[in-house]
Design a protein around this motif. Structure first.
Motif, PDB file in Angstrom:
ATOM      1  N   SER A 270       0.812  -1.228   0.000  1.00 51.91           N
ATOM      2  CA  SER A 270       0.000   0.000   0.000  1.00 51.91           C
ATOM      3  C   SER A 270       0.847   1.280   0.000  1.00 51.91           C
ATOM      4  O   SER A 270       0.315   2.378  -0.115  1.00 51.91           O
ATOM      5  CB  SER A 270      -0.964  -0.014   1.189  1.00 51.91           C
ATOM      6  OG  SER A 270      -0.262  -0.283   2.371  1.00 51.91           O
TER       7      SER A 270
ATOM      8  N   SER B  45       1.072   3.658  -5.028  1.00 46.38           N
ATOM      9  CA  SER B  45      -0.259   3.849  -5.601  1.00 46.38           C
ATOM     10  C   SER B  45      -0.480   2.823  -6.712  1.00 46.38           C
ATOM     11  O   SER B  45       0.468   2.193  -7.188  1.00 46.38           O
ATOM     12  CB  SER B  45      -0.372   5.254  -6.172  1.00 46.38           C
ATOM     13  OG  SER B  45       0.463   5.358  -7.308  1.00 46.38           O
ATOM     14  N   VAL B  46      -1.728   2.681  -7.115  1.00 49.77           N
ATOM     15  CA  VAL B  46      -2.034   1.757  -8.212  1.00 49.77           C
ATOM     16  C   VAL B  46      -1.237   2.133  -9.459  1.00 49.77           C
ATOM     17  O   VAL B  46      -0.677   1.274 -10.143  1.00 49.77           O
ATOM     18  CB  VAL B  46      -3.553   1.761  -8.507  1.00 49.77           C
ATOM     19  CG1 VAL B  46      -3.866   0.903  -9.722  1.00 49.77           C
ATOM     20  CG2 VAL B  46      -4.323   1.259  -7.299  1.00 49.77           C
ATOM     21  N   ASP B  47      -1.136   3.435  -9.728  1.00 43.24           N
ATOM     22  CA  ASP B  47      -0.378   3.887 -10.899  1.00 43.24           C
ATOM     23  C   ASP B  47       1.093   3.499 -10.806  1.00 43.24           C
ATOM     24  O   ASP B  47       1.703   3.086 -11.791  1.00 43.24           O
ATOM     25  CB  ASP B  47      -0.477   5.417 -11.047  1.00 43.24           C
ATOM     26  CG  ASP B  47      -1.857   5.833 -11.537  1.00 43.24           C
ATOM     27  OD1 ASP B  47      -2.616   4.933 -11.963  1.00 43.24           O
ATOM     28  OD2 ASP B  47      -2.173   7.034 -11.495  1.00 43.24           O
TER      29      ASP B  47
ATOM     30  N   ILE C 245       2.355   1.014  -9.066  1.00 49.49           N
ATOM     31  CA  ILE C 245       2.463  -0.439  -9.225  1.00 49.49           C
ATOM     32  C   ILE C 245       2.403  -0.804 -10.715  1.00 49.49           C
ATOM     33  O   ILE C 245       3.220  -1.582 -11.218  1.00 49.49           O
ATOM     34  CB  ILE C 245       1.342  -1.160  -8.449  1.00 49.49           C
ATOM     35  CG1 ILE C 245       1.554  -0.989  -6.933  1.00 49.49           C
ATOM     36  CG2 ILE C 245       1.296  -2.651  -8.798  1.00 49.49           C
ATOM     37  CD1 ILE C 245       0.399  -1.458  -6.071  1.00 49.49           C
ATOM     38  N   MET C 246       1.466  -0.181 -11.432  1.00 48.00           N
ATOM     39  CA  MET C 246       1.321  -0.477 -12.859  1.00 48.00           C
ATOM     40  C   MET C 246       2.578  -0.094 -13.632  1.00 48.00           C
ATOM     41  O   MET C 246       2.985  -0.782 -14.567  1.00 48.00           O
ATOM     42  CB  MET C 246       0.103   0.258 -13.451  1.00 48.00           C
ATOM     43  CG  MET C 246      -1.251  -0.209 -12.928  1.00 48.00           C
ATOM     44  SD  MET C 246      -1.505  -2.004 -12.919  1.00 48.00           S
ATOM     45  CE  MET C 246      -1.576  -2.332 -14.675  1.00 48.00           C
TER      46      MET C 246
ATOM     47  N   LEU D 110       0.772 -10.034  -9.018  1.00 44.02           N
ATOM     48  CA  LEU D 110      -0.003  -9.148  -9.889  1.00 44.02           C
ATOM     49  C   LEU D 110       0.519  -9.221 -11.327  1.00 44.02           C
ATOM     50  O   LEU D 110      -0.250  -9.284 -12.279  1.00 44.02           O
ATOM     51  CB  LEU D 110       0.080  -7.693  -9.395  1.00 44.02           C
ATOM     52  CG  LEU D 110      -0.606  -7.380  -8.067  1.00 44.02           C
ATOM     53  CD1 LEU D 110      -0.296  -5.943  -7.645  1.00 44.02           C
ATOM     54  CD2 LEU D 110      -2.112  -7.574  -8.164  1.00 44.02           C
TER      55      LEU D 110
ATOM     56  N   ASP E 213      -8.359  -6.253 -14.534  1.00 41.60           N
ATOM     57  CA  ASP E 213      -9.733  -5.827 -14.231  1.00 41.60           C
ATOM     58  C   ASP E 213     -10.756  -6.942 -14.406  1.00 41.60           C
ATOM     59  O   ASP E 213     -10.641  -7.768 -15.310  1.00 41.60           O
ATOM     60  CB  ASP E 213     -10.117  -4.656 -15.146  1.00 41.60           C
ATOM     61  CG  ASP E 213      -9.278  -3.425 -14.857  1.00 41.60           C
ATOM     62  OD1 ASP E 213      -9.184  -3.051 -13.674  1.00 41.60           O
ATOM     63  OD2 ASP E 213      -8.699  -2.861 -15.805  1.00 41.60           O
TER      64      ASP E 213
ATOM     65  N   ALA F 165      -4.601  -5.809  -2.736  1.00 45.47           N
ATOM     66  CA  ALA F 165      -4.187  -5.176  -3.995  1.00 45.47           C
ATOM     67  C   ALA F 165      -5.259  -5.360  -5.067  1.00 45.47           C
ATOM     68  O   ALA F 165      -5.560  -4.431  -5.820  1.00 45.47           O
ATOM     69  CB  ALA F 165      -2.852  -5.766  -4.462  1.00 45.47           C
TER      70      ALA F 165
ATOM     71  N   ASN G 175      -8.491  -3.172  -5.946  1.00 47.75           N
ATOM     72  CA  ASN G 175      -8.437  -1.993  -6.811  1.00 47.75           C
ATOM     73  C   ASN G 175      -8.942  -2.272  -8.226  1.00 47.75           C
ATOM     74  O   ASN G 175      -9.005  -1.360  -9.051  1.00 47.75           O
ATOM     75  CB  ASN G 175      -6.990  -1.489  -6.920  1.00 47.75           C
ATOM     76  CG  ASN G 175      -6.486  -0.914  -5.617  1.00 47.75           C
ATOM     77  OD1 ASN G 175      -7.126  -0.056  -5.028  1.00 47.75           O
ATOM     78  ND2 ASN G 175      -5.347  -1.409  -5.144  1.00 47.75           N
ATOM     79  N   PHE G 176      -9.230  -3.553  -8.529  1.00 48.22           N
ATOM     80  CA  PHE G 176      -9.492  -3.900  -9.932  1.00 48.22           C
ATOM     81  C   PHE G 176     -10.822  -4.622 -10.144  1.00 48.22           C
ATOM     82  O   PHE G 176     -10.935  -5.452 -11.039  1.00 48.22           O
ATOM     83  CB  PHE G 176      -8.330  -4.746 -10.468  1.00 48.22           C
ATOM     84  CG  PHE G 176      -6.988  -4.074 -10.356  1.00 48.22           C
ATOM     85  CD1 PHE G 176      -6.614  -3.086 -11.251  1.00 48.22           C
ATOM     86  CD2 PHE G 176      -6.111  -4.406  -9.322  1.00 48.22           C
ATOM     87  CE1 PHE G 176      -5.377  -2.460 -11.139  1.00 48.22           C
ATOM     88  CE2 PHE G 176      -4.878  -3.773  -9.201  1.00 48.22           C
ATOM     89  CZ  PHE G 176      -4.511  -2.794 -10.122  1.00 48.22           C
TER      90      PHE G 176
ATOM     91  N   ARG H 239     -15.000  -1.871  -0.769  1.00 49.54           N
ATOM     92  CA  ARG H 239     -15.054  -1.571  -2.207  1.00 49.54           C
ATOM     93  C   ARG H 239     -16.339  -2.089  -2.844  1.00 49.54           C
ATOM     94  O   ARG H 239     -16.475  -2.065  -4.062  1.00 49.54           O
ATOM     95  CB  ARG H 239     -13.865  -2.211  -2.926  1.00 49.54           C
ATOM     96  CG  ARG H 239     -12.521  -1.667  -2.492  1.00 49.54           C
ATOM     97  CD  ARG H 239     -12.203  -0.396  -3.252  1.00 49.54           C
ATOM     98  NE  ARG H 239     -10.913   0.125  -2.835  1.00 49.54           N
ATOM     99  CZ  ARG H 239     -10.105   0.799  -3.629  1.00 49.54           C
ATOM    100  NH1 ARG H 239     -10.433   1.026  -4.877  1.00 49.54           N
ATOM    101  NH2 ARG H 239      -8.962   1.258  -3.173  1.00 49.54           N
TER     102      ARG H 239
END
Lengths: 302, 153
Positions: free
Chosen positions: A10, A13-15, A17-18, A137, A148, A170, A173-174, A199
């Motif tokens: 955590s 951020s998701v960005d 990680i991507m 991931l 997703d 994690a 988020n998807f 979520r």
């Protein structure tokens, strides 16, 4: 991400990680990129973990970095009673990045606070192991071409398995649908389920995997350890119902892949290894690419 | 009679702070959290006082002492009902209820025996993830310390 420690998944951020996962794809195509030749990476394994250590060292070596450190503390000043704080402060003078594995929970976060250089947590007791989460991931992304709207089946010890907890957090988020297969004694803790509920995502609980597997895009297997059971008879009773064998792989989705953080004991039969669904060894290799990507990002080389 | 008591409880000091409506059993904990034993100021402690709202309550009065809000909000973890009354010239100058802070450092031990704060370092840091039921997430081991497992240094 330059100089940004990674202690818990955590933290990124998701960005971010991507970004790491996208870069890992590049390393998959071209693993030998000696962009870190002038860098020294300290690998401090206060608790032995040969697999994780080799994966990090392999990643560092493929980047051309030099690795210093230890894989057991008996030959170090730690065994003379040096504090963790002093060890980290000293090592951070000798290196550009520290990779730490420690049996004490929170040791990595503490190390990142006293270190002059960024720190990557390679596992702190039962707490966090974020690079494992990232490679999980990445393996999902590689096999499904997306993160997703997937159906993920998690099987085994969902109570104590830290990789399961991080992955669930994690994946919330998807827009994931979770299928949780475990003995009653080893159900996913409510604190982790809270992330799913917050979520407003769907989850289903099962005590056997036959039904769930048919819905899966990803089956994530974990080991059930005998010592987790208060009643040994209960362990004997359930252990075989959480073994994945080839005859269960009928009517599965064509894109379905099986992951496992390894080491495996008997929860995946060897007859599964040669099926198109088996992905756990590729997953281990992915760990090297992800760690190459992460090290490059943190050192500001990519 | 009620009026007389009220006057005694609140206005007996000329200047200072009154912490009212402390749960009866937690008076000494509040003293510890605020480090009151380190002060030279006159301090009055009361317990088993009648309260219309809470049955029995405790009260602490500290002469010539005013706290910062962040300092005093710490006691919300053990005395969520507490009211802080600041007195100047025998009059109520400011009155407010304590609120649970976002984070808290020191004071509380992490309940996890395997946490680095119980082995290598002694300073703790928590994020309060549930203000109502008091759940504290350790900054280091990320485990949740609950109300039932709260332990103070």
């Amino acid at each position: 991400m330059k100089n940004k420690s990674l202690i818990s998944i955590s933290d990124y951020s998701v960005d971010e990680i991507m970004e790491v996962l996208e870069l890992a794809k590049e390393f998959e195509k071209n693993p030998s990129q000696r962009i870190a030749e002038s860098k020294v990476i300290a690998s401090l394994f206060f608790e032995p973990s040969t697999r994780t250590m080799m994966s990090f060292e392999s990643a560092a070596n493929r980047l051309g970095a030099r690795v210093i450190g230890f894989n057991e503390v008996s030959s170090t000043s730690v065994s003379k009673g040096e504090s963790l704080s002093d060890t980290i402060k000293t090592v951070s003078l000798y290196s550009d990045l520290i990779v730490i594995r420690h049996h004490i929970e929170g040791a990595a976060r503490f190390a990142s606070e006293v270190s002059k250089v960024p720190v990557i947590n390679a596992g702190d007791g039962a707490n966090q192991h974020p690079t494992q989460c990232m490679l999980d991931l990445f393996s999902i992304l590689r096999t499904q071409n997306t993160l997703d709207n997937l159906d993920i089946v998690l099987v085994g010890d969902l109570k104590f398995g830290r990789t399961v907890h991080s992955l669930v957090k994690a994946m919330t988020n998807f827009n994931t649908t979770f299928h949780l297969v475990s003995p009653v004694e080893l159900k996913l803790p409510s604190a982790v389920k809270m992330f799913i509920k917050n979520r407003k995502l769907k989850y289903y609980q099962y005590t056997s995997m036959e039904e769930a597997i048919k819905k899966a895009d990803i089956v994530y297997m974990t080991r059930i350890q005998r010592e987790r059971f208060s009643d040994p008879l209960e362990y004997e009773r359930v252990k075989n119902s959480y073994t994945l064998s080839k005859n269960l792989l009928v009517d599965v989705k064509p894109n379905m892949k099986i992951l496992h953080p390894l080491p495996r004991v008997n929860e995946i039969s060897e007859d599964v290894d040669n099926t198109p669904q088996a992905y756990y060894f590729d997953q281990a290799l992915n760990g090297v690419y992800v760690r190459q990507a992460l090290i490059s990002k943190i050192l500001g080389l990519k | 009679m009620e009026k007389v008591k009220k006057q005694l409880v609140v206005s007996a000091i000329e200047n200072g702070t009154v912490i009212d409506h402390i749960p009866n059993d937690n008076v000494s904990t509040v003293v510890r959290i605020l480090d009151l034993y380190k002060l030279d100021n006159e301090i009055f402690l009361g317990a088993n006082l009648n309260s219309k709202k809470y049955g029995k309550k405790g009260i602490i009065k500290i002469k010539d002492k005013f706290f910062e809000d962040f300092e005093i909000n710490k006691i919300a973890l053990v005395a969520s009902t507490a009211t802080i009354i600041e007195i100047k010239d025998y009059k109520v100058y400011r009155k407010f209820e304590v609120t649970v802070p976002e984070t808290i450092s020191g004071i509380i031990k992490c309940f996890n025996p395997k946490c680095v704060t119980n082995m290598e370092i002694t300073s703790t840091k928590f994020k309060i993830v549930d203000k109502k039921d008091i759940k504290l997430m350790c900054h280091y081991c990320e485990k949740i310390t609950k109300k039932e497992t709260l332990e103070f240094f």
